[in-house]
Design a protein around this motif. Structure first.
Motif, PDB file in Angstrom:
ATOM      1  N   ARG A  52       0.828  -1.212   0.000  1.00  0.00           N
ATOM      2  CA  ARG A  52       0.000   0.000   0.000  1.00  0.00           C
ATOM      3  C   ARG A  52       0.859   1.259   0.000  1.00  0.00           C
ATOM      4  N   SER A  53       2.001   1.188   0.656  1.00  0.00           N
ATOM      5  CA  SER A  53       2.895   2.363   0.693  1.00  0.00           C
ATOM      6  C   SER A  53       3.523   2.638  -0.665  1.00  0.00           C
ATOM      7  N   LEU A  54       3.530   1.645  -1.541  1.00  0.00           N
ATOM      8  CA  LEU A  54       4.136   1.799  -2.868  1.00  0.00           C
ATOM      9  C   LEU A  54       3.159   2.323  -3.923  1.00  0.00           C
ATOM     10  N   LEU A  55       1.878   2.353  -3.591  1.00  0.00           N
ATOM     11  CA  LEU A  55       0.875   2.805  -4.557  1.00  0.00           C
ATOM     12  C   LEU A  55       0.941   4.310  -4.731  1.00  0.00           C
ATOM     13  N   GLY A  56       0.572   4.756  -5.916  1.00  0.00           N
ATOM     14  CA  GLY A  56       0.558   6.189  -6.208  1.00  0.00           C
ATOM     15  C   GLY A  56       1.718   6.583  -7.108  1.00  0.00           C
ATOM     16  N   PRO A  57       1.762   7.852  -7.472  1.00  0.00           N
ATOM     17  CA  PRO A  57       2.808   8.345  -8.379  1.00  0.00           C
ATOM     18  C   PRO A  57       4.199   8.180  -7.768  1.00  0.00           C
ATOM     19  N   THR A  58       5.185   8.079  -8.651  1.00  0.00           N
ATOM     20  CA  THR A  58       6.572   7.937  -8.196  1.00  0.00           C
ATOM     21  C   THR A  58       7.492   8.726  -9.105  1.00  0.00           C
ATOM     22  N   SER A  59       8.588   9.188  -8.532  1.00  0.00           N
ATOM     23  CA  SER A  59       9.600   9.874  -9.337  1.00  0.00           C
ATOM     24  C   SER A  59      10.669   8.896  -9.810  1.00  0.00           C
ATOM     25  N   ASP A  60      10.591   7.641  -9.317  1.00  0.00           N
ATOM     26  CA  ASP A  60      11.581   6.629  -9.683  1.00  0.00           C
ATOM     27  C   ASP A  60      10.855   5.344 -10.100  1.00  0.00           C
ATOM     28  N   PRO A  61      10.391   5.293 -11.356  1.00  0.00           N
ATOM     29  CA  PRO A  61       9.588   4.149 -11.798  1.00  0.00           C
ATOM     30  C   PRO A  61      10.280   2.791 -11.618  1.00  0.00           C
ATOM     31  N   GLN A  62      11.563   2.716 -11.926  1.00  0.00           N
ATOM     32  CA  GLN A  62      12.255   1.421 -11.831  1.00  0.00           C
ATOM     33  C   GLN A  62      12.335   0.931 -10.391  1.00  0.00           C
ATOM     34  N   SER A  63      12.518   1.845  -9.449  1.00  0.00           N
ATOM     35  CA  SER A  63      12.545   1.456  -8.035  1.00  0.00           C
ATOM     36  C   SER A  63      11.185   0.940  -7.589  1.00  0.00           C
ATOM     37  N   LYS A  64      10.128   1.597  -8.057  1.00  0.00           N
ATOM     38  CA  LYS A  64       8.780   1.152  -7.695  1.00  0.00           C
ATOM     39  C   LYS A  64       8.536  -0.246  -8.249  1.00  0.00           C
ATOM     40  N   ILE A  65       8.895  -0.482  -9.499  1.00  0.00           N
ATOM     41  CA  ILE A  65       8.700  -1.801 -10.106  1.00  0.00           C
ATOM     42  C   ILE A  65       9.467  -2.859  -9.312  1.00  0.00           C
ATOM     43  N   ARG A  66      10.720  -2.566  -8.984  1.00  0.00           N
ATOM     44  CA  ARG A  66      11.536  -3.516  -8.209  1.00  0.00           C
ATOM     45  C   ARG A  66      10.915  -3.798  -6.848  1.00  0.00           C
ATOM     46  N   ALA A  67      10.483  -2.749  -6.162  1.00  0.00           N
ATOM     47  CA  ALA A  67       9.928  -2.901  -4.810  1.00  0.00           C
ATOM     48  C   ALA A  67       8.625  -3.708  -4.832  1.00  0.00           C
ATOM     49  N   VAL A  68       7.774  -3.438  -5.807  1.00  0.00           N
ATOM     50  CA  VAL A  68       6.513  -4.183  -5.908  1.00  0.00           C
ATOM     51  C   VAL A  68       6.804  -5.649  -6.221  1.00  0.00           C
TER      52      VAL A  68
END
Length: 165
Positions: free
Chosen positions: A96-112
């Motif tokens: 849930r903390s990863l949802l929403g806009p991000t300034s670092d798309p690759q980090s979000k993909i990795r974290a999810v």
């Protein structure tokens, strides 16, 4: 409950279209009603497997073979089977903390992906895909098909579960 709602949504969005195509083929061939229904069921289950495989490939596929960038569903917070299961089962609140806009798309993909992996979701989605493929193939057991037609429909089902694009 959300998982069942998602399966019903993809059934209505993708699967019934494929089921209709398969059922119409049987209808056009003047097959008995029972065969038409079994072919519809075959297509519906094949469609469910296809859509789940598409969800998997969007997260874990090879962009060179998949033909589009990987992680689009993650970046758009698209409610796929993977995300729904993670939201239901991630007791840490990380997803849930990863949802929403991000300034670092690759980090979000990795974290999810890390959350998905920690919950064994890649293996579990493949088990679900296999179950739908098995159900599709079982629909063929009740149809009087020529051996080459049965082989065609079985191969189609098996290839859809292992496709990488």
């Amino acid at each position: 409950k959300r998982q069942e709602e998602y399966i019903e949504m993809i059934r209505l969005k993708t699967s019934v279209l494929l089921g209709c195509a398969c059922g119409m083929g049987a209808l056009m061939a003047d097959a008995p009603m029972e065969t038409q229904i079994r072919m519809f069921d075959y297509g519906v289950n094949l469609g469910l497997a296809f859509q789940l495989q598409d969800d998997y490939l969007d997260t874990y596929g090879n962009p060179e073979t998949f033909g589009k960038a990987i992680g689009g569903d993650i970046l758009n917070d698209k409610k796929t089977w993977l995300l729904i299961m993670a939201m239901n089962e991630d007791t840490t609140g990380t997803i849930r903390s990863l949802l929403g806009p991000t300034s670092d798309p690759q980090s979000k993909i990795r974290a999810v992906r890390e959350v998905y992996n920690s919950l064994s979701l890649p293996e579990r989605i493949h088990e679900l895909i296999s179950a739908y493929i098995d159900t599709a193939i079982k629909s063929l057991d009740y149809i009087d098909l020529a051996p080459e037609a049965r082989t065609f429909f079985m191969d189609l089902a098996l290839k859809s579960a292992s496709r990488d694009k």
